[in-house]
Design an enzyme around this catalytic site. Structure first.
Site, PDB file in Angstrom:
ATOM      1  N   LYS A  22       0.840  -1.207   0.000  1.00 15.54           N
ATOM      2  CA  LYS A  22       0.000   0.000   0.000  1.00 15.54           C
ATOM      3  C   LYS A  22       0.872   1.254   0.000  1.00 15.54           C
ATOM      4  O   LYS A  22       0.643   2.179  -0.788  1.00 15.54           O
ATOM      5  CB  LYS A  22      -0.890   0.024   1.246  1.00 15.54           C
ATOM      6  CG  LYS A  22      -1.570   1.358   1.475  1.00 15.54           C
ATOM      7  CD  LYS A  22      -2.358   1.397   2.766  1.00 15.54           C
ATOM      8  CE  LYS A  22      -1.579   1.850   3.961  1.00 15.54           C
ATOM      9  NZ  LYS A  22      -1.565   3.288   4.200  1.00 15.54           N
ATOM     10  N   ASN A  23       1.871   1.280   0.891  1.00 18.54           N
ATOM     11  CA  ASN A  23       2.655   2.513   1.041  1.00 18.54           C
ATOM     12  C   ASN A  23       3.434   2.846  -0.221  1.00 18.54           C
ATOM     13  O   ASN A  23       3.785   3.999  -0.452  1.00 18.54           O
ATOM     14  CB  ASN A  23       3.607   2.396   2.234  1.00 18.54           C
ATOM     15  CG  ASN A  23       2.853   2.504   3.549  1.00 18.54           C
ATOM     16  OD1 ASN A  23       1.702   2.935   3.576  1.00 18.54           O
ATOM     17  ND2 ASN A  23       3.492   2.099   4.634  1.00 18.54           N
ATOM     18  N   ARG A  94      -3.906  10.915   3.960  1.00 17.45           N
ATOM     19  CA  ARG A  94      -2.724  11.765   3.876  1.00 17.45           C
ATOM     20  C   ARG A  94      -1.969  11.632   2.556  1.00 17.45           C
ATOM     21  O   ARG A  94      -1.422  12.601   2.042  1.00 17.45           O
ATOM     22  CB  ARG A  94      -1.743  11.411   4.995  1.00 17.45           C
ATOM     23  CG  ARG A  94      -2.141  11.848   6.350  1.00 17.45           C
ATOM     24  CD  ARG A  94      -1.029  11.492   7.314  1.00 17.45           C
ATOM     25  NE  ARG A  94       0.243  12.037   6.869  1.00 17.45           N
ATOM     26  CZ  ARG A  94       0.649  13.262   7.099  1.00 17.45           C
ATOM     27  NH1 ARG A  94      -0.106  14.089   7.776  1.00 17.45           N
ATOM     28  NH2 ARG A  94       1.808  13.679   6.654  1.00 17.45           N
ATOM     29  N   CYS A 118      -2.951  13.369  12.384  1.00 20.97           N
ATOM     30  CA  CYS A 118      -3.816  12.195  12.394  1.00 20.97           C
ATOM     31  C   CYS A 118      -3.631  11.523  13.740  1.00 20.97           C
ATOM     32  O   CYS A 118      -2.870  12.010  14.585  1.00 20.97           O
ATOM     33  CB  CYS A 118      -3.515  11.268  11.236  1.00 20.97           C
ATOM     34  SG  CYS A 118      -1.989  10.380  11.428  1.00 20.97           S
ATOM     35  N   ARG A 123       2.470  14.890  12.304  1.00 21.82           N
ATOM     36  CA  ARG A 123       2.823  14.604  10.898  1.00 21.82           C
ATOM     37  C   ARG A 123       2.892  15.844   9.995  1.00 21.82           C
ATOM     38  O   ARG A 123       2.103  16.006   9.071  1.00 21.82           O
ATOM     39  CB  ARG A 123       1.871  13.557  10.320  1.00 21.82           C
ATOM     40  CG  ARG A 123       1.841  12.317  11.178  1.00 21.82           C
ATOM     41  CD  ARG A 123       1.040  11.206  10.577  1.00 21.82           C
ATOM     42  NE  ARG A 123       1.783  10.457   9.589  1.00 21.82           N
ATOM     43  CZ  ARG A 123       1.307   9.371   8.990  1.00 21.82           C
ATOM     44  NH1 ARG A 123       0.107   8.948   9.265  1.00 21.82           N
ATOM     45  NH2 ARG A 123       2.022   8.723   8.109  1.00 21.82           N
ATOM     46  N   PRO A 124       3.855  16.723  10.268  1.00 21.49           N
ATOM     47  CA  PRO A 124       4.007  17.923   9.444  1.00 21.49           C
ATOM     48  C   PRO A 124       4.535  17.610   8.036  1.00 21.49           C
ATOM     49  O   PRO A 124       5.000  16.497   7.786  1.00 21.49           O
ATOM     50  CB  PRO A 124       5.039  18.757  10.218  1.00 21.49           C
ATOM     51  CG  PRO A 124       5.761  17.790  11.077  1.00 21.49           C
ATOM     52  CD  PRO A 124       4.845  16.626  11.335  1.00 21.49           C
ATOM     53  N   VAL A 125       4.449  18.622   7.139  1.00 18.29           N
ATOM     54  CA  VAL A 125       4.954  18.439   5.762  1.00 18.29           C
ATOM     55  C   VAL A 125       5.974  19.523   5.402  1.00 18.29           C
ATOM     56  O   VAL A 125       6.217  19.780   4.230  1.00 18.29           O
ATOM     57  CB  VAL A 125       3.804  18.433   4.715  1.00 18.29           C
ATOM     58  CG1 VAL A 125       2.991  17.149   4.812  1.00 18.29           C
ATOM     59  CG2 VAL A 125       2.902  19.646   4.860  1.00 18.29           C
ATOM     60  N   ASP A 126       6.567  20.141   6.441  1.00 16.25           N
ATOM     61  CA  ASP A 126       7.500  21.234   6.177  1.00 16.25           C
ATOM     62  C   ASP A 126       8.672  20.809   5.294  1.00 16.25           C
ATOM     63  O   ASP A 126       9.122  21.565   4.423  1.00 16.25           O
ATOM     64  CB  ASP A 126       8.007  21.838   7.505  1.00 16.25           C
ATOM     65  CG  ASP A 126       8.582  20.783   8.438  1.00 16.25           C
ATOM     66  OD1 ASP A 126       8.015  19.673   8.496  1.00 16.25           O
ATOM     67  OD2 ASP A 126       9.604  21.056   9.098  1.00 16.25           O
ATOM     68  N   LEU A 127       9.155  19.579   5.472  1.00 20.70           N
ATOM     69  CA  LEU A 127      10.309  19.142   4.657  1.00 20.70           C
ATOM     70  C   LEU A 127       9.927  18.987   3.179  1.00 20.70           C
ATOM     71  O   LEU A 127      10.731  19.261   2.293  1.00 20.70           O
ATOM     72  CB  LEU A 127      10.875  17.808   5.167  1.00 20.70           C
ATOM     73  CG  LEU A 127      11.375  17.763   6.607  1.00 20.70           C
ATOM     74  CD1 LEU A 127      12.004  16.404   6.897  1.00 20.70           C
ATOM     75  CD2 LEU A 127      12.392  18.867   6.860  1.00 20.70           C
ATOM     76  N   ASP A 309       5.476   0.850  11.403  1.00 19.68           N
ATOM     77  CA  ASP A 309       4.222   0.219  10.968  1.00 19.68           C
ATOM     78  C   ASP A 309       4.069  -1.227  11.443  1.00 19.68           C
ATOM     79  O   ASP A 309       3.043  -1.849  11.182  1.00 19.68           O
ATOM     80  CB  ASP A 309       4.118   0.253   9.434  1.00 19.68           C
ATOM     81  CG  ASP A 309       3.625   1.608   8.939  1.00 19.68           C
ATOM     82  OD1 ASP A 309       3.265   2.452   9.763  1.00 19.68           O
ATOM     83  OD2 ASP A 309       3.594   1.793   7.704  1.00 19.68           O
ATOM     84  N   ILE A 331       9.482   7.205  15.904  1.00 17.36           N
ATOM     85  CA  ILE A 331       9.042   7.913  14.691  1.00 17.36           C
ATOM     86  C   ILE A 331       7.833   8.809  14.958  1.00 17.36           C
ATOM     87  O   ILE A 331       7.813   9.964  14.536  1.00 17.36           O
ATOM     88  CB  ILE A 331       8.695   6.919  13.548  1.00 17.36           C
ATOM     89  CG1 ILE A 331       9.829   5.911  13.324  1.00 17.36           C
ATOM     90  CG2 ILE A 331       8.347   7.661  12.256  1.00 17.36           C
ATOM     91  CD1 ILE A 331      11.099   6.449  12.728  1.00 17.36           C
ATOM     92  N   ARG A 401      -8.510  -0.066   4.997  1.00 20.28           N
ATOM     93  CA  ARG A 401      -7.620   0.895   4.333  1.00 20.28           C
ATOM     94  C   ARG A 401      -6.327   0.220   3.883  1.00 20.28           C
ATOM     95  O   ARG A 401      -5.713   0.660   2.914  1.00 20.28           O
ATOM     96  CB  ARG A 401      -7.267   2.029   5.300  1.00 20.28           C
ATOM     97  CG  ARG A 401      -8.388   3.016   5.538  1.00 20.28           C
ATOM     98  CD  ARG A 401      -7.860   4.223   6.279  1.00 20.28           C
ATOM     99  NE  ARG A 401      -6.530   4.534   5.782  1.00 20.28           N
ATOM    100  CZ  ARG A 401      -5.502   4.879   6.529  1.00 20.28           C
ATOM    101  NH1 ARG A 401      -5.633   5.021   7.819  1.00 20.28           N
ATOM    102  NH2 ARG A 401      -4.340   5.136   5.991  1.00 20.28           N
TER     103      ARG A 401
END
Ligand code: UD1
Length: 426
Positions: A22-23, A94, A118, A123-127, A309, A331, A401
Site C-alpha cells: 500500500k505505502n 494523507r 492524524c 505529521r508535518p509536511v514542512d520538509l 508500521d 518515529i 484501508r
C-alpha cells in the site's frame, strides 16, 4: 460499521499470498500524473486507500481502468483537467498530498490542502515544502491550502534533509524527475518503497540513481513515457502475518514476502524464539504452540531499522511472552493507542511517553475492542487470534484501508474469523 469476530486459540497453518505494498502503491499512483502516456501498475493492492487515490486522480483528469483479474491498474493522464486537491480528499487520506509534487512539476502550479495531523501524531509536511522551494517553487499557505507555483518550471537543487523522512524523500523525487537540471537528495530515506518508486520512475524514462542509499541523484528529463511496473511486495503485510503466526503458534509460508526487506523484524522474531527463514519466493514462519514467546526489547527506526508500521503487531505478540519487553517508538509521538485496547484482553502494558513496557501474561482472554488506526487495528486482530474465547474488533474500516482479504487469508490458515456486516437501515 462492520465488525470482525474472532474466536482465538487456533494455531495458523498453511500459506498466505502477499500482495503489493500500500505505502508504495499510493506514491506510484501519484506518479501517473507526471506523464501524458499511460502507467500500468501490476500487483496492485485493492484497498480503500488505493481506490480513494484512484478517485482523486480521476477528479484531476486521469483516466482509470482497474483490471481486477490481473490485479492491474491503468492510469492515463493525457490531460490534467484540475490542479486542485480539496480538503475533503486530503483530510481523508494523507497520501493524497503526494499529488502536489507531480502537479507542480508537470503543470507549473497546484493547490493542495494541507493534510493536518492524524491519530498517530502531528505529521508535518514542512520538509516536503522546503524541498519544492529549493527547486524554485513559490509556496504560500492560505486558508489551509498549499498554493505552489513554478511557472517557468522547477529547477534541480541540492537538498539535505535534516532528518530522514520517507514522505519528503518520495515527494521530492516525484517533482525532481521533471525539473531542469540535476537534483541531489542527501540524508534520503532508504525504505524499499523508495527503491520501488525509483524503479517505476526509471521505467517511465526518468533518470534516478542511488535509491536505497542515503544519497539519491536525479537528472531531470523533459517528459516521461508509458511504462509497466510491478508494485513491490508489502513488507508490512508480510510482517503482520509473521507476528500473527508467532502469537498463535503454527507454520505458515508467506508467499512473495521479501526477507531482505525485513531484517530488523526477523531479528526480533528470532530473539523471541520464532523460526523464520527464506523459502522459495517467500518466507516461512514457525512456532510450536507448546512453547512460549521470549520477551524482546526493540525500538522503531527508519529503514533498515524496525518499522513503526509493525510496532503494534509486535506488541500484540509480546503480550503473551514469557517476561518483560520494552518498546521505544521513535518515529511518531502518539503511537501506543493500541495499548489500552490490548489491556482489555488482559495484556499488561505501561506506557511512559514514547516507551512501553509489556509484561507478558500466559494467556489473553477475548473481549470487545476498538481500533484507532490501521496498524493498531490489526494488532487487535493478532491479539484476538492468540486469546481464548471471542474478540470483537470494532471500527473495521481502518483495516480495510490497508489489508486486502485479511479475514479470508487468516481463515484459509485455520483461524476462526468472520466479518459481521452492518445492516443498511431499512
Ligand atoms: C512514516 C514511516 C513509514 C511509514 C509511514 C506510514 C519512517 C521513517 N517513516 O512515513 O515507514 O510507512 O509513516 O505509517 O518510519 N516529519 C517532519 N516534517 C516533514 C515530514 C516528516 O517533521 O515534512 C517527521 C514526522 O512527523 C515523523 C518523521 O519526520 O516524526 C518521519 O516522517 P516520515 O518518514 O515523513 O513519515 P511518513 O512518510 O508518513
Amino acid at each position: 460499521m462492520d465488525r470482525i469476530a474472532i474466536t482465538g486459540g487456533a494455531p495458523l497453518q498453511g500459506a498466505i499470498p502477499i500482495y503489493g505494498a500500500k505505502n508504495s502503491a499510493l506514491k506510484l499512483q501519484a506518479a501517473a500524473l507526471l506523464s501524458a502516456e499511460p502507467l500500468m501498475l501490476e500487483n496492485m493492492p485493492d484497498l480503500a486507500d488505493t481506490r480513494f487515490m484512484a478517485q482523486l486522480l480521476k477528479s484531476l483528469g486521469v483516466e482509470i481502468t482497474w483490471i481486477k483479474e490481473t490485479r492491474t491498474i491503468r492510469m492515463h493522464a493525457a490531460e490534467i483537467s484540475s490542479t486542485i486537491a480539496p480538503y475533503d480528499q486530503v483530510r481523508k487520506m494523507r497520501a493524497s498530498f503526494n499529488v502536489l509534487g507531480p502537479l507542480l512539476a508537470r503543470m507549473g502550479h497546484a493547490t493542495v490542502s494541507l493534510p493536518g495531523g492524524c491519530a498517530i501524531g502531528a505529521r508535518p509536511v514542512d520538509l516536503h515544502l522546503k524541498a519544492f522551494e529549493a527547486m524554485g517553487a513559490d509556496i504560500h499557505i492560505e486558508q489551509g491550502y498549499v498554493k505552489a507555483a513554478a511557472l517557468r518550471g522547477l529547477k534541480g537543487a541540492e537538498i539535505e534533509f535534516p532528518f530522514v523522512s520517507v514522505g519528503a524523500t518520495e515527494h521530492a523525487m516525484l517533482a525532481a524527475v521533471l525539473a531542469k537540471g540535476d537534483t541531489v537528495l542527501k540524508n534520503a530515506a532508504r525504505e524499499p518503497e523508495i527503491e520501488d518508486l525509483a524503479d517505476c520512475l526509471n521505467a517511465m524514462g526518468a533518470k534516478v540513481e542511488g535509491a536505497g542509499t542515503s544519497e539519491i541523484r536525479i537528472k531531470g528529463v523533459d517528459a516521461l513515457k508509458s511504462a509497466k511496473h510491478k508494485v513491490v511486495a508489502d513488507r508490512i503485510e508480510t510482517g503482520t502475518f509473521a507476528f500473527a503466526v508467532a502469537a498463535t503458534g503454527g507454520n505458515v509460508l508467506l508467499e512473495g514476502g521479501r526477507f531482505e526487506h525485513l531484517g530488523a523484524m526477523m531479528k526480533v522474531l528470532r530473539a523471541a524464539d520464532v523460526t523464520i527463514e527464506a523459502e522459495g519466493r517467500g518466507l516461512r514462519v514457525q512456532r510450536s504452540p507448546r512453547s512460549r514467546i521470549k520477551a524482546v526489547d526493540f525500538e522503531t527506526e527508519p529503514f533498515p531499522g524496525f518499522p513503526t508500521d509493525l510496532q503494534a503487531q509486535a506488541m500484540a505478540m509480546l503480550c503473551v511472552a514469557d517476561g518483560q519487553s520494552r518498546i521505544k517508538e521513535t518515529i511518531f509521538e502518539n503511537r501506543f493507542m493500541h495499548a489500552p485496547e490490548l489491556a482489555r484482553l488482559g495484556a499488561q502494558i505501561t506506557v511512559h511517553g514514547n516507551e512501553a513496557v509489556v509484561t507478558g501474561v500466559p494467556k489473553l482472554v477475548g473481549a470487545p475492542v476498538m481500533a484507532t488506526d490501521l496498524r493498531a487495528s490489526v494488532s487487535l486482530v493478532i491479539a484476538g487470534l492468540a486469546a481464548e474465547g471471542e474478540t470483537i474488533v470494532n471500527r473495521v474500516y481502518h483495516l480495510d484501508r490497508g489489508f486486502e482479504n485479511l479475514e479470508a487469508k487468516l481463515a484459509a490458515c485455520g483461524a476462526q474469523v468472520t466479518r459481521m456486516r452492518e445492516m443498511e437501515p431499512a
